[in-house]
Scaffold this active site. Structure first.
Site, PDB file in Angstrom:
ATOM      1  CD  GLU A 108      -7.896  -1.858 -13.849  1.00  0.00           C
ATOM      2  OE1 GLU A 108      -7.052  -1.441 -14.659  1.00  0.00           O
ATOM      3  OE2 GLU A 108      -8.952  -2.414 -14.189  1.00  0.00           O
ATOM      4  N   GLY A 121     -15.714  -3.732 -18.751  1.00  0.00           N
ATOM      5  CA  GLY A 121     -17.104  -4.131 -18.548  1.00  0.00           C
ATOM      6  C   GLY A 121     -17.389  -5.426 -19.272  1.00  0.00           C
ATOM      7  CG  HIS A 168      -7.989  -4.997 -16.503  1.00  0.00           C
ATOM      8  ND1 HIS A 168      -9.115  -4.252 -16.272  1.00  0.00           N
ATOM      9  CD2 HIS A 168      -8.336  -5.971 -17.363  1.00  0.00           C
ATOM     10  CE1 HIS A 168     -10.127  -4.771 -16.953  1.00  0.00           C
ATOM     11  NE2 HIS A 168      -9.677  -5.821 -17.624  1.00  0.00           N
ATOM     12  CB  CYS A 192     -10.668  -3.881 -20.575  1.00  0.00           C
ATOM     13  SG  CYS A 192     -11.065  -5.569 -21.022  1.00  0.00           S
ATOM     14  CE1 TYR A 193     -18.538  -2.609 -23.802  1.00  0.00           C
ATOM     15  CE2 TYR A 193     -18.280  -0.436 -22.803  1.00  0.00           C
ATOM     16  CZ  TYR A 193     -19.005  -1.326 -23.582  1.00  0.00           C
ATOM     17  OH  TYR A 193     -20.198  -0.927 -24.124  1.00  0.00           O
ATOM     18  CE  LYS A 215     -11.476   0.265   7.859  1.00  0.00           C
ATOM     19  NZ  LYS A 215     -12.767   0.239   8.559  1.00  0.00           N
ATOM     20  CG  ASP A 272     -14.520   3.174   9.157  1.00  0.00           C
ATOM     21  OD1 ASP A 272     -13.309   3.295   8.928  1.00  0.00           O
ATOM     22  OD2 ASP A 272     -15.219   2.251   8.708  1.00  0.00           O
TER      23      ASP A 272
END
Ligand code: XMP
Length: 516
Positions: free
Chosen positions: A174, A58, A172, A85-86, A372, A230
């Site tokens: 991710e 953040g 990070h 991180c944060y 998705k 979708d």
């Protein structure tokens, strides 16, 4: 609560630009994940029986006034926590460590040395490339904690408490630029938090079918199908749940890609037995578009007519109680639900082109929890053809915003033919799935050419292909020159009305993906 929700991972979002990515990465390991506002109370968290919590990154400083509120009682539970991180700084700060702003941060690629190969870093290299994006840093560990890794700048890059029920990374994991990020996340999920990989398309379908049956009861459901993945998945799922009590309608505004309406109906009706009706409303749309060249006017006409047509057709379908639509998790997150706002906003940019404001239906949104790529997996599991599942996104106003200037049946047909050739070649050359969105644009400019001994004076066609993750930003696709040559040759040689092809090399920003 559904069984796949139990034992999932809850992510408290402290405002990182990567929070959605964390959720997706966790789900790639077949573990359900959900994003919650940072101030979510421990009580709410416990009702969801999570296996683990992740505290996201953040923009704030943990010692600043603007630090988001959060329920500190969370830190005293036995639920394993990963801070990113944060999130790392938050854990350090609240457990008695020291977080400081030293005036210089670490941004971008960095190298870390692993100090302990236990737990989070089991199987990792001694030296690993990671992605950093921080200003503040931990300068003193909380009592009883130890460093798991440090960066080449001497910054604590990862840390843990004594039993590793609290682990944290300053980098990070991710982000793809963290080369072993996937391994670190996997270690956290399975070695530390003991998660079970139960989040699969098959489980999702079973649960949703049961939920839809319970929600809908004896009611009837209308499904708006646009030709894209979708809404097609929604139609297939509703059919599986309640059979012919679900009626799918596809409104053909005459501005779809070549044979798109037909192939979608075939896949759903012939392939899966879905009760679907296609309505050719093209005359109603196209007659209003004559001589209209302003893109926003085109959008408005198409959007409004869509609503009129949908309303009329829904009435013709008899008494319907529910409307099913393909809202996805990113739409839910964007609409603010995960950020603590309860408003349920229907996205105006929605693919089926907007819905009547005074809707008398109750909404059913069975894909609200999915990203998705997960929708595509569910579609595969339900038996939809790959051609429909992998189809690129397509705007609600369709070719209406890809024919610059006047829209006529003749110009639609020229664009459909050319675009079909372009798509065929992308498939032939194995490039279609590397591209986020590719399409052709008919430009109202005529240029001189020569074919045989004949001078030609025909239309110009623009072709575009972009890579993107969400359409918010995009880069132009580096198309191999042999593919470009093939596309240009085949289109100019076989589509009457086009004698020149140009390739768009504009990124977004500063351009947009569509031309209008
Ligand atoms: P732009 O052109 O804004 O496009 O960079 C971003 C994404 O949105 C799609 N798009 C639309 N979708 N109605 C839609 O349903 C619209 O009016 C519309 N305009 C753009 C575009 O195809 C791309 O995927």
């Amino acid at each position: 609560m559904s069984t796949y929700h139990k034992g999932g991972v809850l992510i408290l979002d402290f405002g990182s630009q990567y929070t959605q990515l964390i959720a997706r990465r966790v789900r790639e390991h077949k573990v359900y994940s959900e994003i919650l506002p940072p101030e979510t109370a421990l009580e709410d968290i416990l009702t969801r029986s999570p296996s683990a919590l992740i505290l996201s990154g953040g923009p704030s400083s943990v010692f600043g006034d603007e630090a988001p509120d959060f329920d500190q009682a969370i830190l005293n539970t036995s639920i394993p926590i990963l801070g990113i991180c944060y999130g790392l700084q938050l854990l350090a700060h609240h457990h008695g460590g020291l977080v400081e702003s030293t005036g210089s941060g670490e941004y971008g690629s960095a190298e870390i040395q692993i100090d302990s190969h236990d737990g989070l870093f089991t199987g990792a290299s001694n030296c690993s490339q990671v992605w950093m994006s921080h200003m503040d840093r931990v300068t003193q560990l909380p009592n009883g904690w130890h460093t798991l890794a440090h960066s080449s700048n001497g910054v604590i890059a990862a840390m843990a408490n004594s039993d590793q029920s609290r682990v944290a990374t300053q980098f990070h994991p991710e982000v793809v630029h963290t080369e072993e990020g996937d391994l670190f996340l996997k270690n956290f999920l399975f070695n530390i938090a003991g998660c079970n990989p139960t989040w699969t398309a098959g489980n999702f379908i079973d649960e949703q079918v049961a939920l839809i049956r319970k929600h809908v009861g004896d009611g009837k459901v209308l499904v708006g199908v646009s030709g894209g993945v979708d809404s097609s998945v929604v139609a297939a799922l509703m059919h599986k749940a309640i059979g012919d009590r679900s009626t799918a309608v596809l409104i053909d505004h005459g501005l779809m890609r070549k044979d798109e309406a037909k192939s979608c109906v075939e896949a759903l009706k012939d392939g899966l037995g879905v009760n679907i009706h296609c309505f050719d409303e093209s005359e109603l749309f196209l007659s209003q578009l004559t001589d209209i060249t302003d893109p926003e006017k085109k959008r408005k006409i198409i959007g409004n007519q869509f609503i009129y047509s949908f309303d009329r057709i829904a009435g013709e379908m008899g008494e319907m109680d529910f409307l099913a639509q393909g809202t996805l998790y990113p739409d839910v997150i964007e609409s603010g639900v995960s950020k603590g706002k309860s408003a349920h906003v229907i996205k105006s940019h929605h693919n089926v082109g907007g819905l009547p404001e005074d809707m008398r239906f109750e909404l059913v949104e069975p894909l609200r929890e999915l990203f998705k790529d997960e929708v595509r997996n569910v579609g595969r599991e339900l038996g939809l053809p790959e051609s429909l599942i992998e189809r690129h996104p397509f705007p609600g106003p369709g070719l209406g915003v890809r024919i610059i200037g006047d829209i006529t049946r003749e110009r639609i047909s020229i664009l459909q033919e050319a675009d079909q050739i372009y798509m065929d070649i992308l498939h032939e050359d194995g490039l279609y799935n590397d591209i986020w969105q590719a399409f052709s644009v008919l430009i109202p400019v005529q240029t001189v050419g020569v074919m045989g001994d004949q001078r030609t004076y025909e239309n110009l066609l623009g072709i575009r292909a972009v890579t993107s993750t969400d359409g918010m930003t995009a880069d132009w696709f580096r198309m191999p020159s042999k593919t470009l040559t093939k596309i240009s040759n085949r289109i100019v040689n076989s589509v009457r009305g086009i004698n020149r092809v140009v390739y768009d090399i504009t990124s977004k920003p500063p351009g947009t993906i569509e031309w209008e």
